[in-house]
Write a protein that holds these residues in place. Structure first.
Motif, short mmCIF file in Angstrom:
data_model
loop_
_atom_site.label_atom_id
_atom_site.label_comp_id
_atom_site.label_asym_id
_atom_site.label_seq_id
_atom_site.Cartn_x
_atom_site.Cartn_y
_atom_site.Cartn_z
N TYR A 1 0.84 -1.20 0.00
CA TYR A 1 0.00 0.00 0.00
C TYR A 1 0.88 1.25 0.00
O TYR A 1 2.09 1.18 0.25
CB TYR A 1 -0.96 -0.03 1.19
N ASN B 1 1.41 3.51 1.96
CA ASN B 1 2.18 3.81 3.18
C ASN B 1 3.37 2.85 3.35
O ASN B 1 4.03 2.86 4.38
CB ASN B 1 1.28 3.75 4.42
N PRO C 1 -6.55 -14.50 10.48
CA PRO C 1 -7.12 -13.53 11.41
C PRO C 1 -7.38 -12.17 10.75
O PRO C 1 -6.96 -11.96 9.60
CB PRO C 1 -6.04 -13.40 12.49
N ASN C 2 -8.04 -11.29 11.43
CA ASN C 2 -8.27 -9.93 10.93
C ASN C 2 -6.94 -9.31 10.55
O ASN C 2 -5.96 -9.41 11.29
CB ASN C 2 -8.93 -9.05 12.01
N ALA D 1 -4.98 -10.20 8.09
CA ALA D 1 -4.02 -11.16 7.54
C ALA D 1 -3.64 -10.83 6.10
O ALA D 1 -2.55 -11.18 5.63
CB ALA D 1 -4.60 -12.57 7.60
N GLY D 2 -4.55 -10.16 5.39
CA GLY D 2 -4.28 -9.83 3.98
C GLY D 2 -5.21 -10.55 3.01
O GLY D 2 -5.00 -10.50 1.79
N LYS D 3 -6.25 -11.21 3.51
CA LYS D 3 -7.16 -11.97 2.65
C LYS D 3 -7.86 -11.07 1.62
O LYS D 3 -7.85 -11.37 0.43
CB LYS D 3 -8.23 -12.69 3.51
N SER D 4 -8.45 -9.98 2.12
CA SER D 4 -9.16 -9.09 1.19
C SER D 4 -8.18 -8.43 0.22
O SER D 4 -8.50 -8.24 -0.95
CB SER D 4 -9.92 -8.01 1.97
N SER D 5 -6.99 -8.09 0.72
CA SER D 5 -5.98 -7.48 -0.17
C SER D 5 -5.64 -8.44 -1.31
O SER D 5 -5.56 -8.04 -2.47
CB SER D 5 -4.71 -7.16 0.61
N GLN E 1 -16.05 -8.11 0.30
CA GLN E 1 -16.42 -8.13 1.72
C GLN E 1 -17.41 -6.99 2.01
O GLN E 1 -18.36 -7.17 2.75
CB GLN E 1 -15.16 -7.97 2.57
N GLU F 1 -15.61 -13.37 2.76
CA GLU F 1 -16.46 -13.47 3.97
C GLU F 1 -17.95 -13.34 3.65
O GLU F 1 -18.65 -12.50 4.24
CB GLU F 1 -16.03 -12.42 5.00
N HIS G 1 -14.08 -16.58 8.50
CA HIS G 1 -13.53 -16.81 9.83
C HIS G 1 -14.15 -18.06 10.44
O HIS G 1 -13.85 -18.41 11.58
CB HIS G 1 -13.79 -15.59 10.73
N1 ATP Z 1 -5.70 0.92 1.58
C1 ATP Z 1 -4.89 0.50 2.55
N2 ATP Z 1 -3.80 1.23 2.92
C2 ATP Z 1 -2.94 0.80 3.88
N3 ATP Z 1 -3.09 -0.36 4.54
C3 ATP Z 1 -4.14 -1.12 4.23
C4 ATP Z 1 -5.09 -0.75 3.23
N4 ATP Z 1 -6.02 -1.72 3.14
C5 ATP Z 1 -5.68 -2.65 4.04
N5 ATP Z 1 -4.55 -2.30 4.70
C6 ATP Z 1 -3.85 -3.08 5.74
O1 ATP Z 1 -3.47 -4.30 5.15
C7 ATP Z 1 -3.62 -5.38 6.09
C8 ATP Z 1 -4.47 -6.47 5.49
O2 ATP Z 1 -5.80 -6.00 5.36
P1 ATP Z 1 -6.92 -6.91 4.70
O3 ATP Z 1 -8.16 -6.11 4.65
O4 ATP Z 1 -6.39 -7.46 3.43
O5 ATP Z 1 -7.04 -8.09 5.79
P2 ATP Z 1 -8.11 -9.26 5.93
O6 ATP Z 1 -7.36 -10.53 6.08
O7 ATP Z 1 -9.08 -9.18 4.81
O8 ATP Z 1 -8.82 -8.92 7.32
P3 ATP Z 1 -10.36 -9.15 7.80
O9 ATP Z 1 -10.45 -10.59 8.20
O10 ATP Z 1 -10.50 -8.23 8.98
O11 ATP Z 1 -11.26 -8.80 6.67
C9 ATP Z 1 -4.17 -4.75 7.36
O12 ATP Z 1 -3.10 -4.51 8.25
C10 ATP Z 1 -4.77 -3.43 6.89
O13 ATP Z 1 -4.73 -2.47 7.89
#
Ligand code: ATP
Ligand code: MG
Length: 288
Positions: free
Chosen positions: A13, A15, A37-38, A40-44, A83, A161, A192
């Motif tokens: 990302y 940042n 877990p929350n 983890a990066g699944k949605s990314s 999601q 999810e 989850h």
């Molecule tokens: N646009 C963004 N800019 C910076 N960091 C981001 C951005 N989107 C997600 N993140 C960070 O990337 C990491 C992974 O986020 P992601 O949403 O992929 O997790 P997840 O596994 O889908 O979680 P959840 O189970 O809560 O849905 C997290 O630390 C989140 O804060």
């Protein structure tokens, strides 16, 4: 047979945070469960596969086509249920499906009508087709979500999810629907609910901090823990856990249990039949 091959994928990302970090994975037809877990990066990972955001390095090949170089191939073959679907416009379910079908390139009117009608039927929304989606309950929305994902007969369906917040009946209906289409396509499901992965998925992976920690068939991963999971009830917050690989501290029937991984039976512990949840907790506990 479809094949998705992800190699050394990194998603960074703005940042500088690596939400997906040098991740490699191969997925074929059937349902693939992604646990983690929350954060983890699944949605990314899923949004990157769906072409909604770019990767910073690595490759994603769908049936031999590089989908970063050729995003249209993925667009034509993908169904995506994010999601967070966002806000729905003030149009009926039926009209919205037609609109999405057009965006997906189904320009033939009779073909579009046929698909929209048959999908509304499939997800049990025919009776509500004239209602606006924003007035739907959570379960109806998710069923609408899967209908829009299935427009255009995709070869790969990504659902992020999808059953979060659904009541047990709606969740069963949704899972049955997914299962019915999973034979001939790739379905990637993040959740989850460890139990859903156990019941629905032929393959799975546990992900954390942008990486795949373990992957395989749920049955095999569980079999790998045979005779190695032990538990005891904790009378109070006992500190004597040194030397054990603690998997979880969990309330069962209002009693607190300590579960550990060990090749041999630790004193005072009883044997526990391994479950997928143990695979999940053990995998994460190794990654601290
Ligand atoms: N646009 C963004 N800019 C910076 N960091 C981001 C951005 N989107 C997600 N993140 C960070 O990337 C990491 C992974 O986020 P992601 O949403 O992929 O997790 P997840 O596994 O889908 O979680 P959840 O189970 O809560 O849905 C997290 O630390 C989140 O804060
Ligand atoms: Mg997510």
């Amino acid at each position: 047979m479809n094949q998705l091959k992800i190699s050394h994928l990194t998603v960074t990302y703005s940042n500088g945070f690596h939400a997906v970090n040098d991740l490699s994975l191969e997925i074929g037809n059937g349902m693939f469960g992604l646990l983690g877990p929350n954060g983890a990066g699944k949605s990314s990972l899923m949004k990157t596969l769906a072409g909604l955001q770019k990767c910073s390095s690595g490759t994603m090949m769908m049936n031999g086509t590089d989908i970063s170089e050729n995003p249209d191939y993925m667009k034509q073959n993908l169904g995506f249920l994010p999601q967070d679907f966002g806000v729905y416009p003030k149009v009926s379910a039926q009209d919205l499906l037609h609109h999405i079908a057009l965006l997906k390139g189904i320009s033939n009117t009779s073909e579009r009508h046929e698909q929209v009608d048959s999908l509304l039927e499939k997800v049990n929304l025919t009776g509500f087709r004239k209602k606006e989606v924003r007035t739907f309950s959570g379960g109806m929305r998710q069923r609408f979500g899967i209908a829009q994902a299935l427009l255009g007969n995709p070869r790969i369906v990504i659902v992020d999810e999808p059953t979060a917040g659904l009541d047990p009946g709606e969740r069963n209906r949704f899972n049955t629907l997914l299962n019915a289409i999973s034979k001939d396509v790739i379905i990637i499901l993040s959740t989850h609910l460890v139990e859903d992965v156990r019941n629905l998925c032929s393959e799975m992976a546990v992900m954390d901090r942008g990486r795949i920690l373990t992957a395989g068939e749920p049955e095999q991963l569980i079999a790998g823990l045979d005779g190695k999971i032990w538990a005891k009830s904790l009378v109070q917050q006992e500190p004597e856990t040194a030397g054990y690989q603690v998997i979880s501290r969990q309330l069962i029937n209002r009693k607190l249990y300590l579960t550990v991984f060990s090749e041999d039976q630790p004193e005072g512990f009883h044997a526990v039949t391994p479950q997928l949840e143990h695979v999940y907790f053990k995998t994460l506990s190794q990654n601290i």
